[in-house]
Design a protein around this motif. Sequence first.
Motif, PDB file in Angstrom:
ATOM      1  N   THR A 112       0.829  -1.202   0.000  1.00 31.12           N
ATOM      2  CA  THR A 112       0.000   0.000   0.000  1.00 31.12           C
ATOM      3  C   THR A 112       0.864   1.253   0.000  1.00 31.12           C
ATOM      4  O   THR A 112       0.561   2.229  -0.700  1.00 31.12           O
ATOM      5  N   LEU A 113       1.946   1.260   0.770  1.00 33.23           N
ATOM      6  CA  LEU A 113       2.843   2.416   0.786  1.00 33.23           C
ATOM      7  C   LEU A 113       3.482   2.636  -0.575  1.00 33.23           C
ATOM      8  O   LEU A 113       3.590   3.778  -1.055  1.00 33.23           O
ATOM      9  N   TRP A 114       3.884   1.558  -1.214  1.00 33.87           N
ATOM     10  CA  TRP A 114       4.553   1.696  -2.510  1.00 33.87           C
ATOM     11  C   TRP A 114       3.578   2.213  -3.555  1.00 33.87           C
ATOM     12  O   TRP A 114       3.895   3.125  -4.324  1.00 33.87           O
ATOM     13  N   LEU A 115       2.378   1.645  -3.607  1.00 35.36           N
ATOM     14  CA  LEU A 115       1.395   2.081  -4.597  1.00 35.36           C
ATOM     15  C   LEU A 115       0.885   3.492  -4.306  1.00 35.36           C
ATOM     16  O   LEU A 115       0.732   4.306  -5.213  1.00 35.36           O
ATOM     17  N   GLY A 116       0.598   3.760  -3.032  1.00 35.55           N
ATOM     18  CA  GLY A 116       0.042   5.055  -2.683  1.00 35.55           C
ATOM     19  C   GLY A 116       1.002   6.192  -2.915  1.00 35.55           C
ATOM     20  O   GLY A 116       0.609   7.274  -3.390  1.00 35.55           O
ATOM     21  N   SER A 117       2.276   5.993  -2.602  1.00 39.88           N
ATOM     22  CA  SER A 117       3.247   7.070  -2.789  1.00 39.88           C
ATOM     23  C   SER A 117       3.487   7.378  -4.262  1.00 39.88           C
ATOM     24  O   SER A 117       3.953   8.457  -4.604  1.00 39.88           O
ATOM     25  N   ARG A 118       3.143   6.430  -5.135  1.00 36.11           N
ATOM     26  CA  ARG A 118       3.304   6.634  -6.578  1.00 36.11           C
ATOM     27  C   ARG A 118       1.964   6.845  -7.282  1.00 36.11           C
ATOM     28  O   ARG A 118       1.880   6.737  -8.505  1.00 36.11           O
ATOM     29  N   ASP A 189      -5.629   0.191   6.728  1.00 33.30           N
ATOM     30  CA  ASP A 189      -6.977   0.719   6.536  1.00 33.30           C
ATOM     31  C   ASP A 189      -6.981   2.243   6.433  1.00 33.30           C
ATOM     32  O   ASP A 189      -7.841   2.821   5.767  1.00 33.30           O
ATOM     33  N   LEU A 190      -6.024   2.897   7.087  1.00 26.87           N
ATOM     34  CA  LEU A 190      -5.970   4.360   7.075  1.00 26.87           C
ATOM     35  C   LEU A 190      -5.184   4.931   5.898  1.00 26.87           C
ATOM     36  O   LEU A 190      -5.436   6.055   5.466  1.00 26.87           O
ATOM     37  N   LEU A 191      -4.234   4.170   5.375  1.00 29.37           N
ATOM     38  CA  LEU A 191      -3.328   4.717   4.368  1.00 29.37           C
ATOM     39  C   LEU A 191      -4.014   5.139   3.070  1.00 29.37           C
ATOM     40  O   LEU A 191      -3.683   6.203   2.527  1.00 29.37           O
ATOM     41  N   PRO A 192      -4.950   4.359   2.490  1.00 29.97           N
ATOM     42  CA  PRO A 192      -5.541   4.806   1.216  1.00 29.97           C
ATOM     43  C   PRO A 192      -6.205   6.170   1.311  1.00 29.97           C
ATOM     44  O   PRO A 192      -6.058   7.003   0.410  1.00 29.97           O
ATOM     45  N   GLY A 193      -6.958   6.422   2.386  1.00 26.99           N
ATOM     46  CA  GLY A 193      -7.569   7.733   2.541  1.00 26.99           C
ATOM     47  C   GLY A 193      -6.556   8.832   2.722  1.00 26.99           C
ATOM     48  O   GLY A 193      -6.759   9.969   2.268  1.00 26.99           O
ATOM     49  N   THR A 194      -5.432   8.515   3.364  1.00 25.72           N
ATOM     50  CA  THR A 194      -4.394   9.517   3.558  1.00 25.72           C
ATOM     51  C   THR A 194      -3.742   9.908   2.243  1.00 25.72           C
ATOM     52  O   THR A 194      -3.476  11.089   1.976  1.00 25.72           O
ATOM     53  N   ALA A 202      -1.083  17.113  -3.907  1.00 22.89           N
ATOM     54  CA  ALA A 202      -0.274  18.278  -4.292  1.00 22.89           C
ATOM     55  C   ALA A 202       1.213  17.940  -4.272  1.00 22.89           C
ATOM     56  O   ALA A 202       1.974  18.360  -5.154  1.00 22.89           O
ATOM     57  N   ALA A 203       1.644  17.164  -3.276  1.00 20.63           N
ATOM     58  CA  ALA A 203       3.060  16.782  -3.198  1.00 20.63           C
ATOM     59  C   ALA A 203       3.463  15.937  -4.392  1.00 20.63           C
ATOM     60  O   ALA A 203       4.545  16.123  -4.975  1.00 20.63           O
ATOM     61  N   ALA A 204       2.599  15.001  -4.764  1.00 18.41           N
ATOM     62  CA  ALA A 204       2.917  14.163  -5.925  1.00 18.41           C
ATOM     63  C   ALA A 204       2.940  14.972  -7.212  1.00 18.41           C
ATOM     64  O   ALA A 204       3.781  14.755  -8.091  1.00 18.41           O
ATOM     65  N   ALA A 205       2.015  15.940  -7.314  1.00 15.36           N
ATOM     66  CA  ALA A 205       1.973  16.762  -8.525  1.00 15.36           C
ATOM     67  C   ALA A 205       3.207  17.655  -8.657  1.00 15.36           C
ATOM     68  O   ALA A 205       3.639  17.974  -9.769  1.00 15.36           O
ATOM     69  N   ARG A 206       3.781  18.049  -7.536  1.00 11.64           N
ATOM     70  CA  ARG A 206       4.963  18.921  -7.580  1.00 11.64           C
ATOM     71  C   ARG A 206       6.251  18.133  -7.665  1.00 11.64           C
ATOM     72  O   ARG A 206       7.344  18.711  -7.625  1.00 11.64           O
ATOM     73  N   GLY A 207       6.181  16.814  -7.788  1.00  8.91           N
ATOM     74  CA  GLY A 207       7.370  16.003  -7.969  1.00  8.91           C
ATOM     75  C   GLY A 207       8.104  15.651  -6.697  1.00  8.91           C
ATOM     76  O   GLY A 207       9.306  15.332  -6.746  1.00  8.91           O
ATOM     77  N   VAL A 208       7.437  15.704  -5.564  1.00  6.14           N
ATOM     78  CA  VAL A 208       8.080  15.292  -4.309  1.00  6.14           C
ATOM     79  C   VAL A 208       8.401  13.796  -4.396  1.00  6.14           C
ATOM     80  O   VAL A 208       7.576  13.008  -4.883  1.00  6.14           O
TER      81      VAL A 208
END
Length: 594
Positions: A112-118, A189-194, A202-208
């Motif tokens: 979930t962390l890998w997919l969500g962060s990307r 359970d909390l990560l997808p909503g986060t 916004a962070a992903a859109a700015r290339g973080v």
Amino acid sequence: MPAAALVCGIGLLPWLSRTDPALTVLKARSAERDPTPGALAAVRDQLGLDDGPLSLLGRWLVRLLHGDAGRSWVSGGEVLPSAVQALGVSLTLMGGAVAVAVCTVAAVCARTLWLGSRRRLGARRPGGTGSAMLAALPEFLVASVLASVIGVQLGWLPALGWYGPQSMVLPSIALGLPAGAVLGRLLDDLLPGTFAEPWALAAAARGVPPSSVARQALRRCVPALLPNLGLFVVGLTGGAVAVEQIFDIPGLGRLTLRAALAQDLPVLQTGTLALVLLAVVTGALARLTARLLTGPALRDGALRSLHPPAPSARRVLPLLYGALLAAVIGLGLPRDPLALDPAARLRAPSWSQPFGTDALGRDMLARVAHGALTTLGVALAVSAAALVTGVLLGLLPRLSGPVAETINAVPPILAGLLVTGLAGSGPWTPALAVAAVAWTPLATHTSALLQQERATTHLTATRALGATEWYLLTRELLPAVLPPVVRHALLRLPGIALNLAALGFLGLGAQPPSPDWGLLLAENQPYAERAPWAVLFPAAVLALLGALAVTAAGGIRLPRRRKRPGSPSGTTGARADVTGSRGGRGTARRARRW
């Protein structure tokens, strides 16, 4: 106050249990000695039992203030040194179990962390059922398998005793795996909503970098789990009785249980007080850490960002698991669970007996199916009561916090003995005992989520626009908190079913030959090497229940809000008229990405 009430209740336990403390102590000292009136009178005179429980409790408290916890009624040795030594062993074991639990949490949430962060979660709500099945496995079953396979058959690690670092590996795994699976499910359970909140988008859109987004997402979710982590830490210290018994570990849980069964009050009170103090310290540290983490960096979004809808494959899983469980019950109900066949003892699975037989030749499929009727029914009732109680008390954290920490420090078996002393032994005694402690993690989870939700900016803005406290509670806080807490309650359903039957096995409720699932596991545990099916099939059905509970919980989500005209795709808005403190009407508008 709750800790003082608990210690006083422990002091009254021998009198609440309606048994003669002198008789119990005499039998604990020497089982062969006849309980003659003279022998019983000598024990009462030596221990001062004729003075009554309040006098005994007062003398113990006075001595405790001077650093003396008294002497054991059974062995005659000083209590404090043995309790400190047992606490040190339990804390060491707890540290190993926490390390295993952290590794398990990382394994559960890695995908979930890998997919969500990307930003690759898409329409899929992550989280498999493997962790749910692992969380449903009883600790004593995992310990038995590890001890027999790795410790005895393979000889890789010690299976008994407490002699060094190697001795703590197997019991740490047995304790840490189920606990880590539960915590991992809560975090997952909390990560997808986060990851769907504005700051993450916004962070992903700015290339973080994705690793930075993943770290901030963890920091966003961890405060809601810290109080439950504190409960797990205390539970791993005092509630590891079965694992300590299997591996012959001289920990505090086993010391307290033996003192309770022997009614050795000085040892029992000292052990319980140590667990309560540990619970208080751990709870204070967890709350302080959560308060420090719930800072401005976490106030960019709301907890109730809706999980992405589950695809059809995910919606089919609960039906599949439910059909399998119903098939097992349906095939076994026509069979006789009590029919004995000595010639068929420990027979392997076959077409006529798909689950094999137990040590008395009884059909395991029949016993599993008939045990499901009572086990699941009572477990569902206790889970519902625990959920309602946990949510209501979680709304009052100042009241429920100290009570939850104190109750969580009591091992489940000791809680069963206390409830038995108050309500007497009967078929509903295990349900009362489990319900008395099952609400604590749900109340703690509710309080933590409320604290984190109150730190969001949208709630502050809504309050500034004139929203009343009732409006905030019913329209903002409860919709944000209830779905994850309900999923948490469903995740604990298999454990509640097991605890109910385990207390019955101890003589506090249903008795053999009752086919309760916990009794099936406990009765067939000695034959795990010779007839593993007698243990594996009941454990598999329990794991199937855990998978069903978790996949069904995936459907518990918030209703979608009406899409605001002109809003971008994937964004909805809400318009609510709220009444301010001055009697006027204000309009609160906010847009949220679901």
